[in-house]
Design a protein around this motif. Structure first.
Motif, short mmCIF file in Angstrom:
data_model
loop_
_atom_site.label_atom_id
_atom_site.label_comp_id
_atom_site.label_asym_id
_atom_site.label_seq_id
_atom_site.Cartn_x
_atom_site.Cartn_y
_atom_site.Cartn_z
N VAL A 1 0.55 -1.27 0.03
CA VAL A 1 0.20 -0.25 -0.10
C VAL A 1 0.81 1.36 0.01
CG1 VAL A 1 -2.02 -1.24 1.42
CG2 VAL A 1 -0.47 -0.20 2.46
N GLY A 2 2.19 1.24 0.39
CA GLY A 2 3.14 2.38 0.49
C GLY A 2 3.54 2.46 -0.41
N ARG A 3 4.54 2.05 -0.84
CA ARG A 3 5.80 2.94 -2.01
C ARG A 3 5.23 2.59 -2.97
NH1 ARG A 3 9.16 1.32 2.37
NH2 ARG A 3 10.89 2.73 2.47
N LYS A 4 4.87 1.05 -3.26
CA LYS A 4 4.39 1.34 -4.73
C LYS A 4 2.81 1.92 -5.00
CE LYS A 4 2.24 -3.52 -7.18
NZ LYS A 4 2.91 -2.43 -8.34
N GLY A 5 1.97 1.87 -3.35
CA GLY A 5 1.16 2.28 -3.75
C GLY A 5 -0.56 1.39 -4.32
N GLY A 6 -0.23 0.75 -4.07
CA GLY A 6 -1.24 -0.31 -3.92
C GLY A 6 -1.73 -1.95 -5.39
N ARG B 1 5.68 6.76 5.90
CA ARG B 1 6.00 5.38 6.25
C ARG B 1 5.03 4.98 7.88
NH1 ARG B 1 11.80 3.35 7.73
NH2 ARG B 1 12.40 4.26 9.61
N ASP B 2 5.15 5.90 8.35
CA ASP B 2 4.16 5.95 9.53
C ASP B 2 2.78 5.82 9.47
OD1 ASP B 2 6.89 5.92 11.10
OD2 ASP B 2 6.17 7.91 11.82
N ARG B 3 2.47 6.00 8.49
CA ARG B 3 1.19 6.37 8.51
C ARG B 3 0.03 5.38 6.85
NH1 ARG B 3 -2.03 11.97 8.53
NH2 ARG B 3 -3.80 10.63 8.41
N MET B 4 1.90 5.17 6.36
CA MET B 4 1.16 4.60 5.25
C MET B 4 1.98 2.61 5.60
SD MET B 4 -1.64 5.56 3.65
CE MET B 4 -0.64 4.55 2.39
N ILE B 5 1.47 1.99 6.78
CA ILE B 5 2.88 0.79 6.57
C ILE B 5 2.68 -0.27 5.16
CG2 ILE B 5 3.39 -1.06 8.57
CD1 ILE B 5 1.43 1.44 10.14
N ASP B 6 3.51 -0.10 4.67
CA ASP B 6 3.82 -1.41 4.35
C ASP B 6 4.55 -3.04 5.11
OD1 ASP B 6 4.03 -0.70 1.52
OD2 ASP B 6 5.60 0.51 1.29
#
Length: 729
Positions: free
Chosen positions: A421-426, A440-445
């Protein structure tokens, strides 16, 4: 006599005669009053076990899985702070009693006996189940027998560091708290436990703070199946990222010393530890279990000779903290006191009606700080060039992305987690740019483990966050459905609304994804969700409605503490056209951030009275295609979109269709177990007007050109509609 009475009499005889088991001398670190306090907790736990069996025989109690043999957990409790959240094994009455001694104003014997009696005055579950738990003692109730509480313990521990970086409004734990979770040696083999332990190590080796203490209570047997000798130590001693500690739970001095060392390590280093605690199991598994039917009597008697209470009497006597005679007096007086309390407890009221039982299914609302939505400046910074595109029609995936951005700007306690969900964007780009916007604290891979993803969300919900986990595909939910069914949805129910784990679970799902992945990426069954009491299930059908429903879903989680499952139709993510190529008929403009669709509010498209098509998700898209041809044939049609699949908006559906002569239900899920069954019952019971349904075949979905062969289509909807109204094809 049964084994409980044999153990009881053995204790009386051996303490009186001084025939106590041998063992190590008392270790340093426990003051005499602390050691005696631990012993008193052990004795009360034992007395409750004895009384629970008598209550069951008298028809006054309903639970007999006891803690006898595991009383060493009283020493572990003393090594922790009473505000350290504890997710307990069901044999940990001694832990809860020992912790209660550290918190003023507790009536622990009375409270626990109310639970044994299933009285409506039970302060934790309100009479719904015999569970360990207490709001005042920071012990959320668990009914787990298979360590399914371990993933959320990992999540709760993770939330402590996350809260230090971004404090949520309703934070429950202190920045220097730790989390403890306990379980048995048999449960340690369950995939849920192994997944949680693996996740803890995976997180730890990346130097992410995770102050978590695993406590494995090793009595060597699971009901009747023995744990191989040395198995727990061999499998856990060298796990990466997790420090291993070992202690003898029969020795309160040693157990306390090692538990203190382990707790200090976790609190100081912010890393997970594994405390392997030797215990014995007395009485068998539960009241109806007779251990001598599957174990040699000599083994049963050997465990009984190692009664932890006998060891405690010896150790206290050797330490000069409590003479044997005084220890015996405490035991007999405690047993007598518990019996006196029992006589009163069994007269207390019980739940009487279904409404009484269900009253705690839905958690109470909580006061939240007012939010006027994201500021114009914050939006301009976050969206950048996307602001210019907001006045133009867009596909669903982009509108969901913008809605998530606005929600995360407005509510700093929202945290998303999931695979990619994070770096790739789903996988489908739905969460693109959110990692850059919120970090990354709020978008956790996460690692690839759905149980751990949901456990992370549940645990963070315990500490005031509003988690938005993502399950990459609906079919993958089945790997972790018990985290919803057995943990998230039951917490308010079994805590009488005192604990909650709000979340908005996003799942990419349903069918019609062209030629990709078969049923693993096209799963058209929501049955596993529909029968979970208390949860909300949402399914949007166009991008604007998805954005507005997401806002309501977050409000439900944030203010009403609900568990919401938001099913996003994969096939509609990129959908642009409706009737012809490049007509742009299924794209929508982005609704203003203050617009939402309330829970239970259905959608109505068209005002025809000849036919109402009741549907949702992809079904609305296909029904809209069929509607144009029906109207061309003179059949006045309206489409009613459920939007909210649970709780079923029955009254709104009846109101939206009351003027229609016929009702056709279009359900993309399988015929068996689909929403169409409940909808047919609703409309058939409400009136005698003609009603019919069309649903997918009871079959998995194929890959390739046959991807939609088992699903409803525009043509099959048209044919069913014509047949229902009596028109010629």
């Amino acid at each position: 006599m049964d084994r409980a009475q044999i153990v009881h009499q053995n204790f009386l005889d051996r303490v009186a005669s001084g025939a106590l088991p041998q063992g190590a001398a008392p270790a340093a670190g426990l003051a005499p009053e602390q050691a005696v306090g631990i012993y008193r907790a052990q004795v009360l736990s034992r007395a409750l076990d004895i009384t629970s069996r008598a209550m069951q025989k008298a028809g006054q109690g309903f639970y007999t899985i006891g803690s006898s043999g595991h009383e060493g957990m009283a020493a572990v409790a003393r090594a922790l702070r009473p505000d350290d959240m504890a997710f307990l094994h069901y044999r940990d009455a001694a832990f809860q009693i020992s912790r209660a001694d550290q918190v003023p104003g507790q009536r622990i014997a009375w409270d626990m006996l109310l639970s044994f009696a299933c009285s409506s005055e039970d302060p934790i579950s309100g009479g719904r189940h015999k569970v360990l738990g207490s709001k005042a003692l920071m012990i959320p109730p668990q009914t787990s027998t298979i360590a399914s509480h371990l993933p959320k313990a990992v999540g709760a521990a993770y939330s402590i560091g996350a809260a230090k970086r971004h404090a949520p409004e309703h934070q429950l734990m202190r920045d220097d708290s730790i989390v403890m979770c306990s379980f048995g040696d048999a449960s340690a083999n369950h995939s849920t436990a192994q997944g949680a332990i693996n996740t803890a190590g995976w997180t730890s080796v990346q130097s992410t703070p995770l102050p978590l203490l695993f406590v494995c209570e090793d009595n060597g047997i699971g009901i009747s199946t023995k744990t191989p000798q040395g198995w727990i130590e061999t499998s856990m001693r060298a796990r990466p990222g997790i420090k291993y500690f070992k202690a003898d739970g029969l020795d309160i001095y040693a157990a306390h010393a090692v538990a203190q060392e382990a707790a200090d390590y976790v609190r100081r280093r912010k890393k997970p530890a594994f405390l392997h605690l030797r215990t014995v199991r007395l009485y068998g598994h539960a009241g109806a279990d007779v251990p001598t039917t599957y174990l040699p009597k000599s083994e049963v008697e050997a465990d009984e000779a190692n009664d932890p209470l006998l060891h405690s009497v010896r150790l206290l006597d050797q330490a000069g903290a409590l003479p044997r005679a005084e220890a015996l007096k405490i035991y007999t007086e405690t047993c007598a006191r518990v019996e006196r309390i029992r006589a009163e407890v069994v007269t207390r009221p019980h739940l009487q009606s279904g409404a009484d039982v269900a009253a705690s299914l839905i958690p109470p609302t909580r006061a939240c700080a007012a939010s006027n939505g994201p500021s114009a400046a914050d939006r301009a910074t976050a969206f950048g060039g996307d602001m210019r595109a907001m006045s133009e029609p867009q596909p669903m995936s982009r509108l969901i992305n913008w809605a998530l951005t606005d929600l995360m700007l407005a509510h700093s306690e929202i945290v998303m987690m999931g695979e990619d969900v994070g770096r790739k964007g789903g996988v489908y780009g739905v969460t693109q740019k959110l990692h850059q916007r919120f970090g990354r604290d709020r978008m956790i891979d996460t690692l690839l483990d759905e149980q751990s993803i949901l456990g992370l969300a549940i645990g963070m919900g315990h500490n005031g966050f509003v988690p938005m986990p993502e399950i990459q595909f609906l079919a993958y939910l089945h790997n972790a459905e018990d985290q919803l069914r057995g943990e998230a949805a039951t917490l308010p129910f079994f805590s009488n609304g005192q604990f909650s784990n709000p979340m908005v679970l996003r799942i990419a799902g349903l069918g019609y994804q062209k030629g990709f992945g078969g049923h693993f990426h096209n799963d058209n069954s929501l049955a596993v969700l529909r029968d979970i009491p208390g949860i909300v299930i949402a399914c949007p059908s166009d991008g604007a409605e998805a954005a507005m429903m997401l806002r309501e879903a977050v409000r439900l989680a944030r203010e009403e503490q609900r568990v919401v499952v938001f099913v996003e139709p994969i096939a509609l993510y990129p959908m642009r056209d409706l009737h012809a190529a490049k007509d742009g008929g299924w794209m929508r403009t982005y609704p203003a951030p203050d617009q939402s669709i309330a829970l239970g509010e259905v959608g109505q498209h068209g005002a025809g009275t000849d036919l109402a098509i009741v549907t949702y998700g992809n079904g609305r898209y296909l029904s809209t295609q069929a509607q144009a041809e029906l109207e061309a044939r003179g059949i006045k049609t309206r489409i009613v979109d459920l939007r909210w699949l649970a709780p079923l908006p029955a009254e709104a559906l009846l109101e939206a269709t009351k003027s229609c002569k016929h009702v056709l239900i279009v359900d993309e899920c399988r015929t068996t177990g689909s929403q169409s069954e409940a909808l047919m019952a609703l409309f058939t019971e409400a009136s005698d007007r003609p009603a019919a349904r069309i649903a997918a075949e009871d079959c998995f979905i194929a890959t390739g050109p046959a991807y939609a062969a088992t699903l409803p289509s525009k043509d099959s909807i048209l044919a069913a509609a014509l047949d229902l109204v009596g028109a010629k094809p």
